[in-house]
Design a protein around this motif. Sequence first.
Motif, PDB file in Angstrom:
ATOM      1  N   THR A 280     -19.519 -49.038 -59.909  1.00 35.50           N
ATOM      2  CA  THR A 280     -20.078 -48.309 -58.771  1.00 35.50           C
ATOM      3  C   THR A 280     -19.032 -48.173 -57.677  1.00 35.50           C
ATOM      4  N   THR A 281     -19.127 -47.102 -56.907  1.00 32.72           N
ATOM      5  CA  THR A 281     -18.246 -46.866 -55.755  1.00 32.72           C
ATOM      6  C   THR A 281     -18.995 -47.222 -54.484  1.00 32.72           C
ATOM      7  N   PHE A 282     -18.365 -47.969 -53.592  1.00 29.99           N
ATOM      8  CA  PHE A 282     -18.996 -48.373 -52.348  1.00 29.99           C
ATOM      9  C   PHE A 282     -19.037 -47.205 -51.362  1.00 29.99           C
ATOM     10  N   GLU A 283     -20.030 -47.242 -50.487  1.00 32.44           N
ATOM     11  CA  GLU A 283     -20.100 -46.246 -49.418  1.00 32.44           C
ATOM     12  C   GLU A 283     -19.059 -46.516 -48.336  1.00 32.44           C
ATOM     13  N   ARG A 284     -18.663 -47.782 -48.192  1.00 38.66           N
ATOM     14  CA  ARG A 284     -17.567 -48.147 -47.290  1.00 38.66           C
ATOM     15  C   ARG A 284     -16.758 -49.231 -47.974  1.00 38.66           C
ATOM     16  N   ASP A 285     -15.516 -49.386 -47.565  1.00 41.66           N
ATOM     17  CA  ASP A 285     -14.671 -50.390 -48.188  1.00 41.66           C
ATOM     18  C   ASP A 285     -15.228 -51.794 -47.951  1.00 41.66           C
ATOM     19  N   LEU A 286     -15.152 -52.628 -48.984  1.00 41.36           N
ATOM     20  CA  LEU A 286     -15.579 -54.021 -48.891  1.00 41.36           C
ATOM     21  C   LEU A 286     -14.379 -54.908 -49.208  1.00 41.36           C
ATOM     22  N   ALA A 287     -14.284 -56.051 -48.493  1.00 35.09           N
ATOM     23  CA  ALA A 287     -13.094 -56.890 -48.648  1.00 35.09           C
ATOM     24  C   ALA A 287     -13.396 -58.329 -49.019  1.00 35.09           C
ATOM     25  N   THR A 288     -14.648 -58.771 -48.877  1.00 36.70           N
ATOM     26  CA  THR A 288     -14.947 -60.176 -49.140  1.00 36.70           C
ATOM     27  C   THR A 288     -15.780 -60.325 -50.411  1.00 36.70           C
TER      28      THR A 288
END
Length: 440
Positions: A280-288
């Motif tokens: 899946t592609t996130f709607e916003r970047d995730l880093a944790t």
Amino acid sequence: MPSLCRDCFARPEDHPRRCAACGSARLARHPELFRLPIAHVDCDAFFASVEKRDRPELAGRPVIVGGGQRGVVSAACYVARTRGVRSAMPMFKALQACPDAVVIKPDFAKYVAASRQVRALMEELTPLVQPMSIDEAVLDLSGTEALHGAPPAAVLARFARRVESEVGVTVSIGLAPNRLLAKIAVERDKPRGLACIGAAEAASLLAPEPVTILPGVGPAFAAKLAGLGYATLGQLQGLDAREALRRFGEEGPTLVARARGEDARPVNPDRETKSISAETTFERDLATAAEMEPILWRLCEKLARRLAEKGFAAGGVVLKLKTARFAQRTRNIRLPGASAVPETLYATARSLLAREADGTPFRLIGIGAAPLVEAAGADRGDLADPEAPRRAARWAAMESLRARFGEGAVLAGRGLEARRPDPSRPASPRPETRRPAARR
């Protein structure tokens, strides 16, 4: 020249512009029309066609199947394609090209059901059906003329009509003496096409084409070939096997043979599935890791279902991540024992994710199973993991209850956490036909 009306299936002996029997202009003509046995069948804009079938009010409107400002186009109808929309295009670019498009969230269960209908009709024609994806397959109709009382071209024309009437989508067909030429042919006449490439014309027809017309020759390899002076198939055709081997390595002779339209691959209905995955592609970047773990759990459940549908289990787990700058990271690990239970898949994938969650912003996450093993040998447990059979039994019981009472009937504890607001999704879901805001 042999001719076939694709609407009434008449075979006119002269060469009219329209069929004398029904007036149709959809006439297929080719010197080898009734002798070509290999067909590549491709459903036209499949996901979008299924959606238009179920929503007749969308006829004539541009439809994009996909979603999310940062997602990609899963499929686009031909109206949208005339505006420049293409599969795998970022959604924001697709909506810039076609701002009045109707955007529909994918419904894969519906597409799988339609695909199975089409597949069943194919298998009525020949047992030699090799699926290539959810919406395309290769068929070998050699030796079936006596069975059907008609040559493959006529049989396939009737098949295309049945798909339209019974499934509600259209198909395009490429006919040729081998799989490679059938694949190239089907791309030449879409939608609702029936295109032929014969053995006698193959080399001359392919000669002016760019090397990228060959399946598997991507931009990087094409650039390498161009740097060596081979930009078209005609430039490759003149090499002998020894020279091809010297210039391009072990794959060189095969590459040159394909440039001439030669392909000895059989149609194999038992083609081995090498991996199964979900992403899946996130709607916003995730880093944790904390942000991504609930999403990873949902993907592990989806992967477990896909494994069950195919009768496989995972011999290993593959974690896929794509950074905000589109750099891809792939990490894999073998499992101590094969499994098709999301709890086991998640525990392993979570450990891989923990190593990669170093503060880098990610835009996509995926989970895959490779190598694949037979499901019968999975989750048996041993001294190191005696709980494996119990986990498998719990998962089977949960899936049974969900099948009877709905997806939300029973959840694992981790599933409750995963149902909290998803940081990768908008807080308020948009109507399926509402266009996401354009990126600034």
